[in-house]
Design a protein around this motif. Structure first.
Motif, mmCIF file in Angstrom:
data_model
loop_
_atom_site.group_PDB
_atom_site.id
_atom_site.type_symbol
_atom_site.label_atom_id
_atom_site.label_comp_id
_atom_site.label_asym_id
_atom_site.label_seq_id
_atom_site.Cartn_x
_atom_site.Cartn_y
_atom_site.Cartn_z
ATOM 1 N N ASP A 1 12.741 62.048 1.514
ATOM 2 C CA ASP A 1 12.029 61.208 2.474
ATOM 3 C C ASP A 1 10.700 61.844 2.888
ATOM 4 O O ASP A 1 9.796 61.144 3.303
ATOM 5 C CB ASP A 1 12.891 60.973 3.721
ATOM 6 C CG ASP A 1 14.150 60.176 3.393
ATOM 7 O OD1 ASP A 1 14.089 59.293 2.516
ATOM 8 O OD2 ASP A 1 15.197 60.442 4.014
ATOM 9 N N ASP A 2 10.613 63.163 2.766
ATOM 10 C CA ASP A 2 9.430 63.910 3.164
ATOM 11 C C ASP A 2 8.650 64.322 1.912
ATOM 12 O O ASP A 2 9.218 64.923 1.000
ATOM 13 C CB ASP A 2 9.868 65.146 3.966
ATOM 14 C CG ASP A 2 8.696 65.989 4.393
ATOM 15 O OD1 ASP A 2 8.405 66.974 3.672
ATOM 16 O OD2 ASP A 2 8.083 65.681 5.418
ATOM 17 N N VAL A 3 7.370 64.002 1.869
ATOM 18 C CA VAL A 3 6.550 64.284 0.681
ATOM 19 C C VAL A 3 6.477 65.789 0.405
ATOM 20 O O VAL A 3 6.456 66.200 -0.755
ATOM 21 C CB VAL A 3 5.133 63.683 0.819
ATOM 22 C CG1 VAL A 3 4.283 64.014 -0.397
ATOM 23 C CG2 VAL A 3 5.214 62.186 1.002
ATOM 24 N N SER A 4 6.459 66.597 1.439
ATOM 25 C CA SER A 4 6.415 68.054 1.233
ATOM 26 C C SER A 4 7.674 68.540 0.513
ATOM 27 O O SER A 4 7.596 69.410 -0.353
ATOM 28 C CB SER A 4 6.254 68.777 2.566
ATOM 29 O OG SER A 4 5.022 68.461 3.143
ATOM 30 N N GLU A 5 8.822 67.981 0.868
ATOM 31 C CA GLU A 5 10.070 68.331 0.181
ATOM 32 C C GLU A 5 10.059 67.808 -1.252
ATOM 33 O O GLU A 5 10.530 68.467 -2.170
ATOM 34 C CB GLU A 5 11.284 67.786 0.944
ATOM 35 C CG GLU A 5 11.643 68.602 2.148
ATOM 36 C CD GLU A 5 12.021 70.030 1.780
ATOM 37 O OE1 GLU A 5 12.874 70.238 0.897
ATOM 38 O OE2 GLU A 5 11.447 70.955 2.371
ATOM 39 N N GLU A 6 9.541 66.609 -1.435
ATOM 40 C CA GLU A 6 9.409 66.042 -2.775
ATOM 41 C C GLU A 6 8.583 66.977 -3.657
ATOM 42 O O GLU A 6 8.938 67.242 -4.811
ATOM 43 C CB GLU A 6 8.753 64.662 -2.679
ATOM 44 C CG GLU A 6 8.585 63.954 -3.996
ATOM 45 C CD GLU A 6 7.932 62.593 -3.842
ATOM 46 O OE1 GLU A 6 7.577 62.004 -4.888
ATOM 47 O OE2 GLU A 6 7.746 62.098 -2.706
ATOM 48 N N LEU A 7 7.494 67.488 -3.107
ATOM 49 C CA LEU A 7 6.622 68.406 -3.841
ATOM 50 C C LEU A 7 7.375 69.672 -4.245
ATOM 51 O O LEU A 7 7.261 70.127 -5.388
ATOM 52 C CB LEU A 7 5.397 68.760 -3.008
ATOM 53 C CG LEU A 7 4.437 69.776 -3.619
ATOM 54 C CD1 LEU A 7 3.844 69.260 -4.925
ATOM 55 C CD2 LEU A 7 3.332 70.120 -2.619
ATOM 56 N N VAL A 8 8.159 70.233 -3.335
ATOM 57 C CA VAL A 8 8.937 71.438 -3.645
ATOM 58 C C VAL A 8 9.844 71.179 -4.846
ATOM 59 O O VAL A 8 9.906 71.986 -5.784
ATOM 60 C CB VAL A 8 9.771 71.890 -2.418
ATOM 61 C CG1 VAL A 8 10.811 72.925 -2.804
ATOM 62 C CG2 VAL A 8 8.855 72.426 -1.334
ATOM 63 N N TRP A 9 10.527 70.048 -4.847
ATOM 64 C CA TRP A 9 11.435 69.736 -5.955
ATOM 65 C C TRP A 9 10.670 69.471 -7.250
ATOM 66 O O TRP A 9 11.095 69.894 -8.330
ATOM 67 C CB TRP A 9 12.343 68.563 -5.585
ATOM 68 C CG TRP A 9 13.394 68.976 -4.611
ATOM 69 C CD1 TRP A 9 13.424 68.717 -3.275
ATOM 70 C CD2 TRP A 9 14.566 69.760 -4.894
ATOM 71 N NE1 TRP A 9 14.537 69.290 -2.713
ATOM 72 C CE2 TRP A 9 15.260 69.933 -3.677
ATOM 73 C CE3 TRP A 9 15.089 70.328 -6.057
ATOM 74 C CZ2 TRP A 9 16.453 70.640 -3.593
ATOM 75 C CZ3 TRP A 9 16.282 71.034 -5.970
ATOM 76 C CH2 TRP A 9 16.949 71.197 -4.761
ATOM 77 N N ASP A 10 9.528 68.778 -7.158
ATOM 78 C CA ASP A 10 8.731 68.530 -8.366
ATOM 79 C C ASP A 10 8.202 69.831 -8.957
ATOM 80 O O ASP A 10 8.151 69.992 -10.183
ATOM 81 C CB ASP A 10 7.580 67.565 -8.063
ATOM 82 C CG ASP A 10 8.006 66.109 -8.049
ATOM 83 O OD1 ASP A 10 8.986 65.766 -8.744
ATOM 84 O OD2 ASP A 10 7.363 65.315 -7.352
ATOM 85 N N LEU A 11 7.823 70.772 -8.110
ATOM 86 C CA LEU A 11 7.363 72.082 -8.607
ATOM 87 C C LEU A 11 8.505 72.843 -9.274
ATOM 88 O O LEU A 11 8.299 73.513 -10.292
ATOM 89 C CB LEU A 11 6.740 72.897 -7.473
ATOM 90 C CG LEU A 11 5.384 72.391 -6.984
ATOM 91 C CD1 LEU A 11 4.982 73.095 -5.688
ATOM 92 C CD2 LEU A 11 4.309 72.559 -8.057
ATOM 93 N N ARG A 12 9.703 72.727 -8.735
ATOM 94 C CA ARG A 12 10.877 73.358 -9.373
ATOM 95 C C ARG A 12 11.131 72.743 -10.752
ATOM 96 O O ARG A 12 11.449 73.459 -11.705
ATOM 97 C CB ARG A 12 12.118 73.180 -8.503
ATOM 98 C CG ARG A 12 12.165 74.055 -7.295
ATOM 99 C CD ARG A 12 13.407 73.780 -6.468
ATOM 100 N NE ARG A 12 13.461 74.687 -5.344
ATOM 101 C CZ ARG A 12 13.977 74.386 -4.165
ATOM 102 N NH1 ARG A 12 14.510 73.187 -3.948
ATOM 103 N NH2 ARG A 12 13.981 75.271 -3.206
ATOM 104 N N ALA A 13 11.004 71.434 -10.834
ATOM 105 C CA ALA A 13 11.225 70.754 -12.114
ATOM 106 C C ALA A 13 10.223 71.228 -13.158
ATOM 107 O O ALA A 13 10.583 71.488 -14.311
ATOM 108 C CB ALA A 13 11.125 69.240 -11.927
ATOM 109 N N LEU A 14 8.970 71.363 -12.757
ATOM 110 C CA LEU A 14 7.929 71.820 -13.674
ATOM 111 C C LEU A 14 8.189 73.258 -14.123
ATOM 112 O O LEU A 14 8.078 73.566 -15.311
ATOM 113 C CB LEU A 14 6.553 71.700 -13.022
ATOM 114 C CG LEU A 14 5.369 72.133 -13.874
ATOM 115 C CD1 LEU A 14 5.219 71.250 -15.109
ATOM 116 C CD2 LEU A 14 4.088 72.115 -13.045
ATOM 117 N N ALA A 15 8.539 74.130 -13.193
ATOM 118 C CA ALA A 15 8.801 75.534 -13.540
ATOM 119 C C ALA A 15 9.964 75.642 -14.524
ATOM 120 O O ALA A 15 9.899 76.418 -15.484
ATOM 121 C CB ALA A 15 9.087 76.345 -12.282
ATOM 122 N N ALA A 16 10.999 74.863 -14.320
ATOM 123 C CA ALA A 16 12.144 74.905 -15.235
ATOM 124 C C ALA A 16 11.781 74.321 -16.594
ATOM 125 O O ALA A 16 12.239 74.814 -17.630
ATOM 126 C CB ALA A 16 13.334 74.165 -14.629
#
Length: 151
Positions: free
Chosen positions: A58-73
């Protein structure tokens, strides 16, 4: 052979997309994250799960954290691992979607410079996508983000 973690992630995606149950999907994804030992898990599971988890924030900042994790993996994935899991993509084919999502997050957060950088990285990787539903979906997303950043 079926991958039970990917099956569970697929169930969460269905909860979100087919049934509109974002919170239930988020709860399931959180349990799976714990089960795979978070970022120390199989890069395929981490990337797909983080990519999916980003979509239910629901929070864009949290969305960003997860998207960055996806990219790193994704940086740790190989074509062989994707084939082993029965996925019809190459590792390079994952990047346009990952960068598109990051570009949209940065746009929502007001960092238009980073949004444009990720848009360009997504465009640069489009050659890895086919002319199928997935490729068309990403192309449409790129066009929409381009319009949002231009206006």
């Amino acid at each position: 052979m079926s991958d039970p973690v990917m099956t569970r992630i697929g169930e969460g995606v269905q909860l979100h997309h087919a049934q509109g149950r974002r919170e239930d999907a988020r709860d399931l994804f959180a349990r799976i994250w714990d089960d795979i030992d978070g970022e120390r898990g199989d890069p395929l599971h981490v990337s797909v799960l983080a990519h999916s988890m980003a979509d239910v924030q629901d929070d864009v900042s949290e969305e960003l954290v997860w998207d960055l994790r996806a990219l790193a993996a994704a940086d740790l994935l190989t074509d062989e691992r994707l084939a082993e899991a029965g996925l019809p993509y190459t590792a390079a084919g994952l990047y346009p979607s990952l960068h598109l999502n990051l570009g949209e997050c940065y746009r929502k957060l007001g960092d238009l410079g980073l949004a444009r950088e990720h848009l360009e990285q997504a465009r640069a990787g489009m050659g890895a996508l086919g002319d199928d539903d997935y490729g068309r979906l990403i192309r449409t997303g790129l066009e929409e983000l381009t319009e949002k950043l231009a206006g």
